[in-house]
Design a protein around this motif. Sequence first.
Motif, PDB file in Angstrom:
ATOM      1  N   ARG A   5     -14.734   0.396  -1.032  1.00 41.84           N
ATOM      2  CA  ARG A   5     -14.345   1.115  -2.239  1.00 41.84           C
ATOM      3  C   ARG A   5     -12.847   0.924  -2.427  1.00 41.84           C
ATOM      4  O   ARG A   5     -12.032   1.442  -1.657  1.00 41.84           O
ATOM      5  CB  ARG A   5     -14.701   2.609  -2.118  1.00 41.84           C
ATOM      6  N   LEU A   6     -12.496   0.134  -3.435  1.00 43.38           N
ATOM      7  CA  LEU A   6     -11.106  -0.225  -3.695  1.00 43.38           C
ATOM      8  C   LEU A   6     -10.535   0.693  -4.766  1.00 43.38           C
ATOM      9  O   LEU A   6     -11.055   0.766  -5.876  1.00 43.38           O
ATOM     10  CB  LEU A   6     -11.020  -1.689  -4.154  1.00 43.38           C
ATOM     11  N   TYR A   7      -9.484   1.412  -4.404  1.00 43.05           N
ATOM     12  CA  TYR A   7      -8.756   2.223  -5.371  1.00 43.05           C
ATOM     13  C   TYR A   7      -7.618   1.369  -5.909  1.00 43.05           C
ATOM     14  O   TYR A   7      -6.748   0.912  -5.155  1.00 43.05           O
ATOM     15  CB  TYR A   7      -8.197   3.479  -4.707  1.00 43.05           C
ATOM     16  N   LEU A   8      -7.605   1.134  -7.211  1.00 47.00           N
ATOM     17  CA  LEU A   8      -6.611   0.275  -7.835  1.00 47.00           C
ATOM     18  C   LEU A   8      -6.112   0.982  -9.099  1.00 47.00           C
ATOM     19  O   LEU A   8      -6.768   0.950 -10.143  1.00 47.00           O
ATOM     20  CB  LEU A   8      -7.222  -1.084  -8.176  1.00 47.00           C
ATOM     21  N   GLY A   9      -4.971   1.648  -8.971  1.00 41.90           N
ATOM     22  CA  GLY A   9      -4.503   2.468 -10.073  1.00 41.90           C
ATOM     23  C   GLY A   9      -5.489   3.580 -10.362  1.00 41.90           C
ATOM     24  O   GLY A   9      -5.870   4.333  -9.470  1.00 41.90           O
ATOM     25  N   GLU A  10      -5.938   3.648 -11.603  1.00 43.32           N
ATOM     26  CA  GLU A  10      -6.902   4.679 -11.984  1.00 43.32           C
ATOM     27  C   GLU A  10      -8.339   4.219 -11.781  1.00 43.32           C
ATOM     28  O   GLU A  10      -9.272   4.987 -11.998  1.00 43.32           O
ATOM     29  CB  GLU A  10      -6.704   5.058 -13.466  1.00 43.32           C
ATOM     30  N   ARG A  11      -8.529   2.974 -11.377  1.00 41.80           N
ATOM     31  CA  ARG A  11      -9.880   2.434 -11.251  1.00 41.80           C
ATOM     32  C   ARG A  11     -10.395   2.543  -9.814  1.00 41.80           C
ATOM     33  O   ARG A  11      -9.620   2.521  -8.853  1.00 41.80           O
ATOM     34  CB  ARG A  11      -9.906   0.965 -11.674  1.00 41.80           C
ATOM     35  N   ILE A  12     -11.705   2.634  -9.691  1.00 41.89           N
ATOM     36  CA  ILE A  12     -12.386   2.557  -8.402  1.00 41.89           C
ATOM     37  C   ILE A  12     -13.386   1.411  -8.505  1.00 41.89           C
ATOM     38  O   ILE A  12     -14.264   1.416  -9.368  1.00 41.89           O
ATOM     39  CB  ILE A  12     -13.103   3.869  -8.046  1.00 41.89           C
ATOM     40  N   ILE A  13     -13.234   0.409  -7.627  1.00 39.68           N
ATOM     41  CA  ILE A  13     -14.047  -0.800  -7.709  1.00 39.68           C
ATOM     42  C   ILE A  13     -14.815  -0.959  -6.408  1.00 39.68           C
ATOM     43  O   ILE A  13     -14.224  -0.874  -5.323  1.00 39.68           O
ATOM     44  CB  ILE A  13     -13.146  -2.040  -7.945  1.00 39.68           C
ATOM     45  N   SER A  44      -2.748  -7.627  -7.746  1.00 44.09           N
ATOM     46  CA  SER A  44      -1.315  -7.384  -7.626  1.00 44.09           C
ATOM     47  C   SER A  44      -1.089  -6.079  -6.877  1.00 44.09           C
ATOM     48  O   SER A  44      -1.674  -5.040  -7.217  1.00 44.09           O
ATOM     49  CB  SER A  44      -0.669  -7.296  -9.015  1.00 44.09           C
ATOM     50  N   THR A  45      -0.233  -6.122  -5.873  1.00 42.89           N
ATOM     51  CA  THR A  45       0.014  -4.927  -5.073  1.00 42.89           C
ATOM     52  C   THR A  45       1.100  -4.045  -5.677  1.00 42.89           C
ATOM     53  O   THR A  45       1.489  -3.058  -5.071  1.00 42.89           O
ATOM     54  CB  THR A  45       0.403  -5.332  -3.644  1.00 42.89           C
ATOM     55  N   MET A  46       1.569  -4.415  -6.882  1.00 40.19           N
ATOM     56  CA  MET A  46       2.445  -3.498  -7.605  1.00 40.19           C
ATOM     57  C   MET A  46       1.632  -2.390  -8.262  1.00 40.19           C
ATOM     58  O   MET A  46       2.185  -1.414  -8.755  1.00 40.19           O
ATOM     59  CB  MET A  46       3.260  -4.263  -8.650  1.00 40.19           C
ATOM     60  N   ALA A  47       0.306  -2.547  -8.285  1.00 35.69           N
ATOM     61  CA  ALA A  47      -0.571  -1.457  -8.718  1.00 35.69           C
ATOM     62  C   ALA A  47      -0.834  -0.558  -7.512  1.00 35.69           C
ATOM     63  O   ALA A  47      -1.113  -1.056  -6.413  1.00 35.69           O
ATOM     64  CB  ALA A  47      -1.888  -2.013  -9.256  1.00 35.69           C
ATOM     65  N   PRO A  48      -0.734   0.759  -7.651  1.00 35.92           N
ATOM     66  CA  PRO A  48      -1.054   1.650  -6.523  1.00 35.92           C
ATOM     67  C   PRO A  48      -2.470   1.358  -6.018  1.00 35.92           C
ATOM     68  O   PRO A  48      -3.406   1.298  -6.803  1.00 35.92           O
ATOM     69  CB  PRO A  48      -0.940   3.055  -7.141  1.00 35.92           C
ATOM     70  N   HIS A  49      -2.620   1.162  -4.704  1.00 37.77           N
ATOM     71  CA  HIS A  49      -3.915   0.703  -4.205  1.00 37.77           C
ATOM     72  C   HIS A  49      -4.177   1.196  -2.789  1.00 37.77           C
ATOM     73  O   HIS A  49      -3.258   1.540  -2.039  1.00 37.77           O
ATOM     74  CB  HIS A  49      -3.974  -0.833  -4.213  1.00 37.77           C
ATOM     75  N   PRO A  93      -8.172   8.052   0.244  1.00 36.00           N
ATOM     76  CA  PRO A  93      -6.895   8.044   0.959  1.00 36.00           C
ATOM     77  C   PRO A  93      -5.943   9.093   0.397  1.00 36.00           C
ATOM     78  O   PRO A  93      -6.013   9.449  -0.789  1.00 36.00           O
ATOM     79  CB  PRO A  93      -6.369   6.619   0.732  1.00 36.00           C
ATOM     80  N   LYS A  94      -5.040   9.581   1.276  1.00 35.54           N
ATOM     81  CA  LYS A  94      -4.103  10.616   0.851  1.00 35.54           C
ATOM     82  C   LYS A  94      -3.124  10.089  -0.191  1.00 35.54           C
ATOM     83  O   LYS A  94      -2.656  10.837  -1.040  1.00 35.54           O
ATOM     84  CB  LYS A  94      -3.344  11.148   2.068  1.00 35.54           C
ATOM     85  N   GLU A  95      -2.787   8.799  -0.096  1.00 39.89           N
ATOM     86  CA  GLU A  95      -1.861   8.222  -1.057  1.00 39.89           C
ATOM     87  C   GLU A  95      -2.214   6.762  -1.296  1.00 39.89           C
ATOM     88  O   GLU A  95      -2.789   6.102  -0.434  1.00 39.89           O
ATOM     89  CB  GLU A  95      -0.413   8.328  -0.561  1.00 39.89           C
ATOM     90  N   LEU A  96      -1.878   6.259  -2.477  1.00 39.82           N
ATOM     91  CA  LEU A  96      -2.049   4.857  -2.812  1.00 39.82           C
ATOM     92  C   LEU A  96      -0.701   4.171  -2.639  1.00 39.82           C
ATOM     93  O   LEU A  96       0.327   4.692  -3.079  1.00 39.82           O
ATOM     94  CB  LEU A  96      -2.561   4.706  -4.252  1.00 39.82           C
ATOM     95  N   ARG A  97      -0.706   2.992  -2.020  1.00 44.20           N
ATOM     96  CA  ARG A  97       0.539   2.300  -1.683  1.00 44.20           C
ATOM     97  C   ARG A  97       0.890   1.270  -2.755  1.00 44.20           C
ATOM     98  O   ARG A  97       0.012   0.727  -3.428  1.00 44.20           O
ATOM     99  CB  ARG A  97       0.434   1.638  -0.319  1.00 44.20           C
ATOM    100  N   MET A 130      -6.329   5.406  13.007  1.00 43.27           N
ATOM    101  CA  MET A 130      -7.078   6.422  12.283  1.00 43.27           C
ATOM    102  C   MET A 130      -7.296   6.058  10.821  1.00 43.27           C
ATOM    103  O   MET A 130      -8.061   6.706  10.123  1.00 43.27           O
ATOM    104  CB  MET A 130      -6.341   7.773  12.367  1.00 43.27           C
ATOM    105  N   VAL A 131      -6.601   5.016  10.326  1.00 38.32           N
ATOM    106  CA  VAL A 131      -6.737   4.645   8.919  1.00 38.32           C
ATOM    107  C   VAL A 131      -7.901   3.682   8.718  1.00 38.32           C
ATOM    108  O   VAL A 131      -8.795   3.920   7.911  1.00 38.32           O
ATOM    109  CB  VAL A 131      -5.423   4.027   8.403  1.00 38.32           C
TER     110      VAL A 131
END
Length: 212
Positions: free
Chosen positions: A137-145, A156-161, A117-121, A87-88
Amino acid sequence: MTQDNAQLDAVIRARIRGLRQAKGWSLDALAARCHLSPSTLSRIETGHRRISVDQLVVIARALDSTVDQLVEPVDDADVVIRPRHDMVHGTVWLLSRDGGPHGLTVAKMRITGQTRPKELRVHPGRDWFTVLSGTIRLYLGERIILVAAGQAAQFSTMAPHAFVAHDGPAEVLTILDHEGRQAHLDAVDLTPEPPPSSPELPPSSPESPPPG
């Protein structure tokens, strides 16, 4: 020797010959590297001599291979890669088997979900993907790319994404390390999303009695 063992024995000999030829080596060149005579190596490749374990070890080492790789059985059931639905992402094809090179997983995804998404990993490491069709549509921290077809992204996956499809389904080819696979493939939500609730309607007024 059983039929299965005979087939595997033939596969081992073909692998030795194929790896040698892929390196552009003659029988003499490989024989010198594994300290066997060219005639012995020729008989091994053609099936006129049994291969001892000691010989298999030195031949594998000389070919920059391993004994496990040379004796790995051929399983036709592993040829066809069947998609997995969730479903994701929509549809996922795992293009690498378990224990891929350096622990990396290669996957193709057809992403149909377009809602945020409900949450950023967050997880250690880096993610990489290239867009085959559509737009991501990539959610990367506060940015949308927005990443369009023919473009790639690595971060870097240490950024919520998280990433979803943008304006229609999209397909990506992605490489994930162990943590990335756990976060994006092994921990997906397989439960169907509840259907959107219908807007409440005002209570209907009682019907007027028909004229007498």
